[in-house]
Design an enzyme around this catalytic site. Structure first.
Site, mmCIF file in Angstrom:
data_model
loop_
_atom_site.group_PDB
_atom_site.id
_atom_site.type_symbol
_atom_site.label_atom_id
_atom_site.label_comp_id
_atom_site.label_asym_id
_atom_site.label_seq_id
_atom_site.Cartn_x
_atom_site.Cartn_y
_atom_site.Cartn_z
ATOM 1 N N GLU A 64 0.872 -1.177 0.000
ATOM 2 C CA GLU A 64 0.000 0.000 0.000
ATOM 3 C C GLU A 64 0.898 1.212 0.000
ATOM 4 O OE1 GLU A 64 -2.813 0.419 3.228
ATOM 5 O OE2 GLU A 64 -3.406 2.423 2.547
ATOM 6 N N ASP A 76 -11.649 0.447 1.512
ATOM 7 C CA ASP A 76 -10.775 0.604 2.674
ATOM 8 C C ASP A 76 -11.614 0.718 3.950
ATOM 9 O OD1 ASP A 76 -8.421 0.884 3.966
ATOM 10 O OD2 ASP A 76 -7.807 2.744 2.955
ATOM 11 N N GLU A 84 -6.494 -5.478 8.090
ATOM 12 C CA GLU A 84 -5.600 -4.354 8.389
ATOM 13 C C GLU A 84 -5.213 -4.324 9.861
ATOM 14 O OE1 GLU A 84 -6.183 -0.492 5.909
ATOM 15 O OE2 GLU A 84 -8.039 -0.919 6.977
HETATM 16 P P1 C2E Z 1 -5.217 3.769 5.788
HETATM 17 O O1 C2E Z 1 -5.500 3.814 4.334
HETATM 18 O O2 C2E Z 1 -6.132 2.966 6.610
HETATM 19 O O3 C2E Z 1 -3.743 3.318 5.926
HETATM 20 C C1 C2E Z 1 -3.297 2.468 6.889
HETATM 21 C C2 C2E Z 1 -2.756 3.194 8.041
HETATM 22 O O4 C2E Z 1 -2.632 2.341 9.150
HETATM 23 C C3 C2E Z 1 -1.374 3.784 7.803
HETATM 24 O O5 C2E Z 1 -1.258 4.957 8.526
HETATM 25 C C4 C2E Z 1 -0.480 2.739 8.407
HETATM 26 O O6 C2E Z 1 0.780 3.253 8.803
HETATM 27 C C5 C2E Z 1 -1.281 2.346 9.598
HETATM 28 N N1 C2E Z 1 -0.973 0.991 10.038
HETATM 29 C C6 C2E Z 1 -0.582 -0.046 9.302
HETATM 30 N N2 C2E Z 1 -0.413 -1.134 10.083
HETATM 31 C C7 C2E Z 1 -0.712 -0.795 11.341
HETATM 32 C C8 C2E Z 1 -0.734 -1.453 12.594
HETATM 33 O O7 C2E Z 1 -0.432 -2.630 12.726
HETATM 34 N N3 C2E Z 1 -1.089 -0.739 13.679
HETATM 35 C C9 C2E Z 1 -1.426 0.562 13.590
HETATM 36 N N4 C2E Z 1 -1.774 1.212 14.675
HETATM 37 N N5 C2E Z 1 -1.416 1.245 12.411
HETATM 38 C C10 C2E Z 1 -1.068 0.559 11.313
HETATM 39 P P2 C2E Z 1 -0.774 6.255 7.899
HETATM 40 O O8 C2E Z 1 0.318 6.001 6.911
HETATM 41 O O9 C2E Z 1 -0.490 7.166 9.019
HETATM 42 O O10 C2E Z 1 -1.998 6.754 7.081
HETATM 43 C C11 C2E Z 1 -3.153 7.139 7.702
HETATM 44 C C12 C2E Z 1 -4.253 7.353 6.733
HETATM 45 O O11 C2E Z 1 -3.985 8.460 5.889
HETATM 46 C C13 C2E Z 1 -4.440 6.206 5.773
HETATM 47 O O12 C2E Z 1 -5.229 5.245 6.391
HETATM 48 C C14 C2E Z 1 -5.133 6.858 4.624
HETATM 49 O O13 C2E Z 1 -6.513 6.939 4.878
HETATM 50 C C15 C2E Z 1 -4.555 8.238 4.648
HETATM 51 N N6 C2E Z 1 -3.558 8.363 3.585
HETATM 52 C C16 C2E Z 1 -2.244 8.058 3.611
HETATM 53 N N7 C2E Z 1 -1.661 8.351 2.436
HETATM 54 C C17 C2E Z 1 -2.629 8.818 1.634
HETATM 55 C C18 C2E Z 1 -2.665 9.290 0.271
HETATM 56 O O14 C2E Z 1 -1.676 9.299 -0.454
HETATM 57 N N8 C2E Z 1 -3.839 9.709 -0.206
HETATM 58 C C19 C2E Z 1 -4.963 9.663 0.555
HETATM 59 N N9 C2E Z 1 -6.097 10.110 0.026
HETATM 60 N N10 C2E Z 1 -4.979 9.257 1.832
HETATM 61 C C20 C2E Z 1 -3.812 8.820 2.360
HETATM 62 CA CA CA Z 2 -5.592 2.515 2.804
HETATM 63 CA CA CA Z 3 -7.424 1.312 6.136
#
Ligand code: C2E
Ligand code: CA
Ligand code: CA
Length: 762
Positions: A529, A651, A715
């Site tokens: 991802e 998602d 996830e």
């Molecule tokens: P998401 O799409 O649900 O992405 C997964 C998030 O959960 C990611 O946080 C990831 O680092 C985190 N994660 C993965 N495994 C675990 C785990 O085992 N435990 C916990 N506590 N967290 C985990 P991240 O990278 O901080 O991203 C947060 C959200 O921001 C993402 O949720 C997504 O909705 C958004 N996002 C990130 N990059 C983009 C992007 O390029 N475009 C858009 N539109 N949204 C983005």
């Molecule tokens: Ca995602």
């Molecule tokens: Ca997600």
């Protein structure tokens, strides 16, 4: 052309010359006694004839409008008749030069008609008054002034003539009376005219011609019979001069500006009426003296009424002013759309409250409002905001102050016990569970709660509530969170962040990290991802939760998303080239609903695929289920993407409002079980309803996916137990810190290389 002709001076010169010649004649006559006295009778008819010619000229060539024409036509009649009447008198004078004859009826009738015409012309001039109250006051004012000035003229002019019976003919007295009426009527009218078609100073001059009559009366009374000669030769020719001057004023139409209402006039009238009153005190009271007294009493009475009317008018004006002030105040302190208190009033009340005791603030921010506004239009957005305001009003409680701080941001000020914050927040969120407004829209709100004791700075409390609201958004929307110390502060407010984001985009501060998606049984990487990262020059790495909402609300998510998409596609293509086409099955960037509303989105995806050479079936776009995923434009885009062979993943599956119905209209290939259903899934606590519920959801989602032929990814897998439990439930793929954290591209490259060596040992 004629209308532009300049105001002619010759009429004034002619009438003035007649007046001067007549005066000269008078002095010669006085000194020598030569010639018949009747010569003096010639001056007025000649002068009046000249003025009549002037009026005629004006009517013909000055291009006057309707109302002014009417007035000056009557004035033509007036001067014409005066000229005719006094010509008859002059003829009689020359017939019998031994004595000056009294005014014959044949002369008095046309002269009288002349005065009547002038008075009628004056009376018809419109005042241009606004309110009914003002009109009343003016009528009173003018009556007072008329009575007051009339009394003076009557007492010193007419009354002595009438009482000295026989000396003056009734005709003379009536004509003089008429000229008084003209003078007083004219003056009391002109003082109140606000400008209009007839020149004000012209009107004033016409009124003054009446005063010439007063002078004549004075001369007659003081001078006795011979007074007639100076009156006729010296005083009366002044009237045509005034008339000619009036005509000239009308030509120039110099005073189009409104006049000042003659507020002083009634007071002057009171003073004026006192003069004859004092004059009658010493002597025996004649009938005319009694008339003076009666008129003084009347004037006093009218002045009293006038003051009363003015007082009422003032009271009304004051009330009007207060009402409009209240209206202005309301406008300044309330939001025009929803009628809620605005930011200014909210802060004022909050500040006041914090001086007395503790206060609780709820910050309510609508999730996805921007998307609704952009996709369904501002009208729908406005209705939604009004509906939200209604909810806040209904659910906040009687002592609360709900407010709209701007945009889709609302606040509630509470003054009850601290726990009220949670109660009200939940009540508001419960209300949002049902569709709102006529458009039946589902909105969610994130609520931040903060309480502060008396004496806290207002800005401090609001900032805490903002931090809590931000945390609520991060925790998945449609949530409330109470602020506690140490809660992470967001980088900055959306608006401020918007500018920062723009700059960061231009400066290339965004990069992409990749989190592997693994096969739970084997630990093999089958996909990644793509997650955006902001490498801030001073603040270091800023997580997406802090900038994605701002990027969405400012629209900058569109260029940012494009950047992530292109970067991810290129990186994926590189990995496939390096490790073979079997190395990775899916590459997924996240796509905001806002991007799907962008008409160029599909073309952007196509271009990214073409430029990188990545096969379309390897690209997975992750979409978060929300009300914003509906609508024709979005639906068309999704099916076009599907047509390209791109796969769509839902998602955070299970957290949205209507996951199931969405699946029917959405060409999804993959569902990602939300982390919240994975959390605690491993805790085998029989009887714990929460653990049971989570497992039930995970199982149901699995069955659904099987039934619909969708792939699943679990996830947030944070430990081995969770991974095992998921495998038991039928999940093949997982993503989480336990499996691999998000990492820069070369981290994934190393993992892939290791895996490659394992699978394909030389
Ligand atoms: P998401 O799409 O649900 O992405 C997964 C998030 O959960 C990611 O946080 C990831 O680092 C985190 N994660 C993965 N495994 C675990 C785990 O085992 N435990 C916990 N506590 N967290 C985990 P991240 O990278 O901080 O991203 C947060 C959200 O921001 C993402 O949720 C997504 O909705 C958004 N996002 C990130 N990059 C983009 C992007 O390029 N475009 C858009 N539109 N949204 C983005
Ligand atoms: Ca995602
Ligand atoms: Ca997600």
């Amino acid at each position: 052309m004629t209308a532009e002709r300049r105001a002619p001076l010759r009429h004034v010169v002619v009438t003035a010359a007649i007046a001067v010649l007549a005066t000269l004649w008078y002095f010669v006559w006085l000194a020598t006694g030569a010639g018949p006295a009747a010569v003096s009778y010639l001056a007025l008819p000649l002068g009046a004839a000249a003025t009549a010619v002037a009026v005629l000229d004006l009517l013909r060539h000055a291009g006057l409008g309707g109302a002014a024409r009417g007035f000056w036509r009557l004035m033509l009649v007036a001067f014409g008749c005066l000229s005719a009447g006094y010509t008859v008198l002059a003829v009689a004078g020359f017939r019998d030069t031994s004595t000056l004859p009294p005014m014959p009826i044949a002369a008095a009738v046309p002269a009288g008609i002349g005065f009547l015409a002038a008075m009628w012309a004056m009376a018809r001039v419109p005042l241009g008054v606004a309110s009914a109250g003002e009109r009343w006051r003016q009528w009173l004012d003018r009556s007072i002034a008329f009575l007051g000035c009339g009394t003076v003229l009557f007492h010193f002019g007419l009354a002595p003539m009438i009482t000295n019976t026989g000396q003056w003919s009734a005709q003379t007295i009536v004509l003089l009376g008429m000229s008084f009426a003209l003078a007083v009527g004219g003056i009391t009218k002109v003082a109140y005219i606000r400008g209009g078609p007839i020149d004000r100073s012209a009107l004033r001059l016409v009124g003054l011609t009446g005063l010439v009559g007063a002078a004549v009366a004075l001369l007659l009374v003081l001078g006795g019979d011979p007074g007639s000669v100076p009156a006729q030769a010296v005083v009366m020719p002044l009237a045509p001069v005034l008339g000619a001057l009036a005509v000239r004023q009308q030509w120039r139409r110099a005073t189009a500006r409104p006049g000042r209402a003659g507020n002083w006039l009634p007071y002057l009238a009171v003073v004026a009426v006192d003069v004859p009153l004092i004059a009658v005190i010493p002597g025996e009271l004649t009938w005319s003296d009694k008339l003076v007294i009666v008129s003084s009493v009347l004037v006093t009475g009218l002045v009293t009424v006038r003051q009363f009317v003015a007082f009422r008018e003032n009271a009304r004006l004051l009330a009007d002013k207060r009402a409009s002030q209240r209206h202005l105040e309301h406008e300044a302190t309330h939001d025009g759309l929803t009628g809620l208190a605005n930011r200014a009033l909210f802060q004022q009340r909050l500040g006041g409250r914090l001086e007395q005791g503790d206060a609780t603030v709820l910050l309510v921010d609508l999730d996805d409002f921007k998307t609704i506004n952009d996709s369904l239009g501002h009208d729908v957005g406005d209705h939604l905001l009004i509906a939200v305001a209604d909810v806040l009003r209904a659910r906040s409680g009687p002592d609360a102050l709900p407010a709209r701080l701007g945009g889709d941001e609302f606040a509630v000020l509470l003054t009850g016990p601290t726990t009220l914050g949670e109660t009200v927040a939940q009540r508001i969120l419960d209300a949002f569970a049902a569709p709102l407004s006529d458009h039946r829209l589902l909105v969610h709100a994130s609520v931040g709660i903060a309480t502060a004791p008396a004496g806290t700075a207002l800005g401090h409390l609001l900032r805490d509530a903002d931090v809590a609201m931000y945390a609520a958004k991060q925790r998945g929307k449609a949530n409330w969170v109470r602020y506690h110390d140490g809660m992470a502060r967001p980088v900055a407010g959306h608006a401020q962040l918007g500018g920062e984001l723009r700059r960061a985009l231009d400066a290339g501060e965004f990069t992409v990290h990749y989190q592997p998606i693994m096969a739970l049984r084997t630990g093999r990487i089958i996909g990644v991802e793509a997650l955006a990262r902001w490498q801030h020059p001073t603040r270091g790495m800023i997580p997406p939760a802090e900038f994605i909402p701002a990027a969405e609300s400012t629209g900058l998510i569109v260029p940012l998303g494009r950047l992530v998409l292109r970067e991810a596609c290129h990186q994926a293509a590189r990995w496939l080239a390096e490790f073979g086409s079997d190395a990775l099955q899916k590459f997924g960037p996240n796509v905001s609903a806002r991007q799907l509303h962008d008409p160029d989105f599909v073309a952007d995806v196509e271009a990214a695929l073409a430029d990188s050479g990545l096969p379309a079936d390897r690209l997975v776009l992750e979409l978060t289920e929300s009300s914003a995923l509906r609508g024709q434009q979005v639906s068309r885009a999704l099916y076009q993407l599907h047509g390209l062979g791109v796969r769509l993943a839902l998602d955070d599956f299970g957290t949205g409002e209507s996951s199931l119905s969405l699946l029917r209209s959405f060409p999804a290939a993959i569902i990602k079980l939300d982390k919240s259903f994975v959390d605690g899934i491993e805790l085998d606590a029989p009887g714990s309803p929460e653990a049971d519920a989570r497992q039930a959801v995970a199982r149901a989602v699995m069955q659904l996916a099987l039934a619909l032929g969708l792939e699943t990814v679990a996830e947030g897998v944070e430990n081995r137990e969770q991974a095992d439990r998921l495998v038991e439930l039928g999940y093949a793929l997982g993503q989480g810190y336990h499996l691999a954290r998000p990492m820069p591209a070369d981290g994934v490259t190393r993992l892939l290389a290791a895996q490659h060596r394992l699978v394909a040992p030389a």
